[in-house]
Design a protein around this motif. Structure first.
Motif, PDB file in Angstrom:
ATOM      1  N   HIS A 173       0.216  -1.283  -0.035  1.00  0.00           N
ATOM      2  CA  HIS A 173      -0.378  -0.265   0.494  1.00  0.00           C
ATOM      3  C   HIS A 173       0.741   1.475   0.115  1.00  0.00           C
ATOM      4  CE1 HIS A 173      -2.484   2.511   1.990  1.00  0.00           C
ATOM      5  NE2 HIS A 173      -3.509   2.559   0.810  1.00  0.00           N
ATOM      6  N   SER A 174       0.279   2.621  -0.521  1.00  0.00           N
ATOM      7  CA  SER A 174       1.549   3.775  -0.833  1.00  0.00           C
ATOM      8  C   SER A 174       1.517   4.002   0.207  1.00  0.00           C
ATOM      9  CB  SER A 174       0.315   4.419  -1.807  1.00  0.00           C
ATOM     10  OG  SER A 174      -0.411   4.432  -1.236  1.00  0.00           O
ATOM     11  N   SER A 175       0.736   3.869   1.786  1.00  0.00           N
ATOM     12  CA  SER A 175       1.254   4.344   3.256  1.00  0.00           C
ATOM     13  C   SER A 175       2.319   3.724   3.655  1.00  0.00           C
ATOM     14  CB  SER A 175      -0.062   4.706   3.620  1.00  0.00           C
ATOM     15  OG  SER A 175      -1.164   3.549   4.067  1.00  0.00           O
ATOM     16  N   HIS A 204       3.589  13.494   4.930  1.00  0.00           N
ATOM     17  CA  HIS A 204       3.423  12.947   3.662  1.00  0.00           C
ATOM     18  C   HIS A 204       2.151  11.664   3.875  1.00  0.00           C
ATOM     19  CE1 HIS A 204       3.621  11.112  -0.409  1.00  0.00           C
ATOM     20  NE2 HIS A 204       3.652   9.400   0.455  1.00  0.00           N
ATOM     21  N   LEU A 205       1.679  10.977   5.223  1.00  0.00           N
ATOM     22  CA  LEU A 205       0.612  10.575   4.969  1.00  0.00           C
ATOM     23  C   LEU A 205      -0.505  11.584   5.175  1.00  0.00           C
ATOM     24  CD1 LEU A 205       1.733   7.888   7.077  1.00  0.00           C
ATOM     25  CD2 LEU A 205       1.064   7.839   4.337  1.00  0.00           C
ATOM     26  N   GLY A 248      -4.281   4.505   6.680  1.00  0.00           N
ATOM     27  CA  GLY A 248      -3.004   4.716   6.349  1.00  0.00           C
ATOM     28  C   GLY A 248      -2.396   5.243   7.798  1.00  0.00           C
ATOM     29  N   PHE A 262     -10.860   1.002  -3.717  1.00  0.00           N
ATOM     30  CA  PHE A 262     -10.768   2.522  -3.420  1.00  0.00           C
ATOM     31  C   PHE A 262     -10.940   2.593  -4.168  1.00  0.00           C
ATOM     32  CE2 PHE A 262      -7.104   0.232  -2.000  1.00  0.00           C
ATOM     33  CZ  PHE A 262      -6.690  -0.070  -0.880  1.00  0.00           C
ATOM     34  N   GLU A 296      -3.815   9.479  -2.354  1.00  0.00           N
ATOM     35  CA  GLU A 296      -2.231   8.655  -2.479  1.00  0.00           C
ATOM     36  C   GLU A 296      -2.755   8.146  -1.796  1.00  0.00           C
ATOM     37  OE1 GLU A 296       0.937  10.621  -3.542  1.00  0.00           O
ATOM     38  OE2 GLU A 296       1.408   8.739  -3.571  1.00  0.00           O
ATOM     39  N   THR A 297      -2.169   8.137  -0.239  1.00  0.00           N
ATOM     40  CA  THR A 297      -1.800   7.988   0.662  1.00  0.00           C
ATOM     41  C   THR A 297      -2.524   6.984   1.147  1.00  0.00           C
ATOM     42  OG1 THR A 297      -1.192   9.665   2.107  1.00  0.00           O
ATOM     43  CG2 THR A 297       0.171   8.949   0.602  1.00  0.00           C
ATOM     44  N   GLU A 298      -4.065   7.471   1.157  1.00  0.00           N
ATOM     45  CA  GLU A 298      -5.279   6.481   1.705  1.00  0.00           C
ATOM     46  C   GLU A 298      -5.660   5.950   1.342  1.00  0.00           C
ATOM     47  OE1 GLU A 298      -7.334  10.649   3.081  1.00  0.00           O
ATOM     48  OE2 GLU A 298      -5.673  11.481   4.613  1.00  0.00           O
ATOM     49  N   ILE A 299      -5.476   6.124   0.035  1.00  0.00           N
ATOM     50  CA  ILE A 299      -6.972   5.136  -1.102  1.00  0.00           C
ATOM     51  C   ILE A 299      -7.055   5.102  -2.297  1.00  0.00           C
ATOM     52  CG2 ILE A 299      -9.058   5.698  -0.232  1.00  0.00           C
ATOM     53  CD1 ILE A 299      -9.907   7.182  -1.812  1.00  0.00           C
ATOM     54  N   CYS A 300      -4.852   4.931  -2.420  1.00  0.00           N
ATOM     55  CA  CYS A 300      -4.154   5.155  -3.511  1.00  0.00           C
ATOM     56  C   CYS A 300      -4.733   5.392  -4.942  1.00  0.00           C
ATOM     57  CB  CYS A 300      -4.731   3.455  -3.732  1.00  0.00           C
ATOM     58  SG  CYS A 300      -3.993   2.902  -1.972  1.00  0.00           S
ATOM     59  N   VAL A 331     -12.005   5.947   7.442  1.00  0.00           N
ATOM     60  CA  VAL A 331     -10.946   5.071   6.389  1.00  0.00           C
ATOM     61  C   VAL A 331      -9.600   6.485   5.986  1.00  0.00           C
ATOM     62  CG1 VAL A 331     -11.104   4.529   3.819  1.00  0.00           C
ATOM     63  CG2 VAL A 331     -12.321   4.106   5.118  1.00  0.00           C
ATOM     64  N   ALA A 332      -9.506   7.379   6.335  1.00  0.00           N
ATOM     65  CA  ALA A 332      -9.527   8.858   5.969  1.00  0.00           C
ATOM     66  C   ALA A 332      -7.655   8.958   6.562  1.00  0.00           C
ATOM     67  CB  ALA A 332      -9.546  10.031   5.791  1.00  0.00           C
TER      68      ALA A 332
END
Lengths: 360, 327
Positions: free
Chosen positions: A11-13, A115-116, A345, B129, B216-220, A341-342
């Motif tokens: 995952h990107s995070s 960043h997150l 990450g 997503f 981007e960093t939460e839901i791609c 959900v936000a």
């Protein structure tokens, strides 16, 4: 609308593989599970086949960020089993490396946290500061990632007066960089909007879950192995144990930013008070008797425990590594339940996870 | 001749070709400005062009679970509608005959279509997503549409009062009035509306702190998670043109007629006003988008919604009430 949202394994995070499964209703998380074990390399088994010097090189590669901490804890254990007394200068050099490593780790995490929450400018500022720490570590040890500063009986490389001056001037730069970061994180309104009240762990829950390190200190528990059970001459230095009572992501940010200042303070004291003498005992290959020792140190992410058992032979009988992330990861589902959900990450990342440590 | 001119407008300026160039260029300028503010060198300004042409050559993958036709057609519809708006916005002295056909109401309708296309495309991709991203985009639209519409209403009403008609929604009338009597933001009762409009711009184009739908960093990347190849390129292009269209609309509504006519020839006047317009677009891009993007974190969806229904809505309503009261 109910979705099952996967955070991971890739995952990107996350920089490393872990799998958090979120059961959501709209933006709200109803339930969460965390699955680990994607990064298992069999380090603990391998330690039983290596001799004591080889094991230092091996455990240093357990983790890319807290590499010194692993070698440090292992060496402390073997030294205690054999009854060695490390020279003061060697102890101080180990402390300097450990604190620089803590700075490196904390700057990295602060950047990632920014960043997150989508604050790219602060990410760049934090990584700029981290680059300076890595330069300092390179000036000290010659390496940027695996420093190779430990040997059984002391430190491997000495600090001369030129290096000392260079490190002191670098520390001043780092102090300024940390001041900027502190200012942004504490005063910026959007950072507060994203981090205050997110992923709360109360003091009681922190006790119950058994979390460690900055994660625990952000829940208001004042405990730091460096202060409560000093090792390697930590009792010589004057520093504060940073505690924040709120237990949310914001307080974890604050704890880490303030710990940076304390680390800089410790390194300065160590450099100024650096005693004369040998840096190690000059042991080539130690003869380790039968024995057992539990050594624990304060790694950047929290308490790192090495349980070492030897049987008098040339190799370790058993090296059991208890990493801080294992303790902290248990708090992730607790924090995820009932959040958005936000924030998922950010919540997974706020324990400063190191899954290469966790899965070993 | 009329047809040829029409084709020129649609295909070259201010239509397809120009929009393509300016959209990607503005994305590049934005990236460069933000990079300099972050102590980075940043990519070359024409980097989005490289990206777009690279994406054109990439394979187009449609996920098995996606509703195929909708998935492919949604970004294209978004692009077409945003280019159509560009045709309808007069640039000071530069006017096309398209301007006579459309007023603010049409523009408001057309402005929602790219967002709707994103929602439909994201929801049809079959990814969780994408689903979350689509639902976030819906909430954001509900948030910023209200202050946007009230702002346009306030300006239309004010210009209508000043020209002794009922409220006017013709952009031509609004711009013409400003060319004769000076820009609208000098009318003090419209200043709150102008501020509200500036606040709507970053959300409409999805830049930080309001890049919530494709975080981007939460839901791609949310709605865009499954898109790749030319369809993703089209989406990026739409985003770039949206920046230009939103800022152009702002300039047409509030900042027209700052420079006086330099000659009697309409052609020379148009040319000067286009160059001036581009300079203004970059200045407003810096203020409303880049500066904000470099100094804020992404906020949560419910915080964004709350924000839009309090400050910008209050400001635009204030303007409307002031105008209605005859100030």
């Amino acid at each position: 609308m109910g979705y099952t949202i996967p955070i991971g394994p890739y995952h990107s995070s996350l920089e490393e593989p872990v799998y958090a499964k979120l059961y959501t209703e709209g933006e709200l998380i109803k339930d969460a599970e965390v699955h680990i074990g994607y990064n298992h390399r069999g380090v603990e088994k391998l330690t039983t086949q290596k001799n004591f010097i080889q094991t230092i090189a091996l455990v240093e590669r357990v983790c890319g960020i807290c590499s010194h901490s692993h070698a440090f804890a292992y060496c402390l254990g073997i030294e205690s089993i054999t009854g060695m007394e490390v020279p003061k200068r060697g102890q101080y050099i180990r402390v300097i490396t450990a604190e620089l490593e803590r700075l490196h780790s904390h700057f990295l995490w602060l950047g990632l946290a920014a960043h997150l929450i989508g604050f790219e400018s602060v990410f760049m500022y934090a990584f700029n500061a981290r680059e300076k720490v890595m330069d300092a570590l390179e000036a000290l040890s010659g390496n940027r990632v695996n420093y190779g500063m430990n040997i059984i009986g002391g430190a491997r490389r000495d600090i001369d007066s030129g290096q000392k001056e260079k490190l002191l001037s670098m520390l001043d730069e780092l102090h300024d960089a940390n001041k900027t970061l502190k200012n942004i994180f504490v005063n910026d309104k959007t950072v507060a909007m994203r981090t205050k009240g997110v992923g709360i762990i109360s003091r009681e829950d922190a006790m119950k879950l058994g979390i460690v390190g900055p994660h625990m200190r952000a829940s208001g528990i004042e405990y730091d192995v460096r202060a409560n059970d000093p090792y390697s001459s930590y009792e010589d230095f004057d520093f504060k144990v940073i505690v924040h009572p709120d237990g949310d992501v914001f307080s974890r940010v604050v704890v880490r930013v303030l710990e940076n200042d304390e680390s800089i303070k410790i390194i300065k004291q160590a450099l100024e008070k650096l005693p004369e003498g040998k840096i190690n005992l000059g042991v080539k290959m130690p003869r380790v008797p039968e024995g057992e020792f539990v050594s624990r140190i304060e790694a950047p992410r929290g308490q790192l425990v090495y349980h070492i058992v030897t049987d008098g032979g040339p190799t370790n009988y058993r090296v059991s590594i208890h990493v801080p992330t294992f303790r902290n990861a248990a708090s992730i589902p607790h924090m995820l339940k009932g959040s958005y959900v936000a924030d998922a990450g950010l919540i997974v990342a706020c324990i400063d996870p190191c899954f290469s440590c966790l899965d070993r | 001749m009329e047809i040829l001119l029409g084709l020129f407008y649609v295909l070259v300026f201010p239509g397809l070709l120009f929009c393509f160039a300016i959209g990607l260029l503005l994305l590049g300028i934005d990236r460069k400005i933000v990079a300099r503010m972050q102590k980075r060198i940043g990519p070359p300004i024409i980097q989005p062009f490289y990206d777009f042409f690279k994406l054109m050559g990439k394979e187009r993958i449609v996920p098995n679970k996606a509703a195929k036709k909708i998935y492919i057609i949604a970004p294209v519809i978004g692009l077409i509608s945003i280019i159509t708006i560009a045709l309808f916005i007069p640039i000071d002295y530069f006017k096309t005959f398209f301007n006579n056909y459309a007023d603010l109401v049409v523009i408001v309708y057309l402005l929602t279509i790219p967002s709707l296309a994103i929602i439909i495309g994201g929801a049809s991709s079959g990814s969780p997503f994408g689903g979350v991203g689509a639902s976030r985009e819906v909430v954001l639209m509900l948030g910023y549409e209200l202050p946007l519409v009230i702002t346009l209403l306030a300006v239309g009403m004010k210009i209508g009062r000043l020209t002794n008609t009922a409220a006017t929604f013709s952009l031509i009338n609004i711009v013409d009035y400003q060319i004769k009597n000076g820009p609208a933001f000098l009318q003090w009762s419209l200043i709150p509306a102008a501020l509200a409009f500036l606040m709507v711009i970053p959300c409409e184009i999805g830049s930080t702190p309001f890049d919530i739908a494709d975080a981007e960093t939460e839901i791609c990347e949310g709605t865009m998670v499954e898109y790749g190849g030319i369809l993703f390129g089209v989406y990026k292009l739409t985003q770039g043109i949206k920046i230009f269209v939103m800022i152009s609309l702002f300039i047409a509504m509030f900042m027209s007629g700052i420079i006086p006519a330099v000659s009697s020839s309409i052609f020379v006047n148009s040319l000067v006003s286009i160059v001036w317009h581009m300079a203004l677009v970059i200045v407003i891009l810096f203020i409303a988008v880049s500066l904000l993007r470099a100094t804020t974190a992404r906020i949560r969806i419910e915080q964004a919604f709350k924000f839009y229904w309090t400050y910008p809505t209050a400001l635009s309503l204030l303007s409307l009430v002031l105008v209605w009261a005859g100030l």
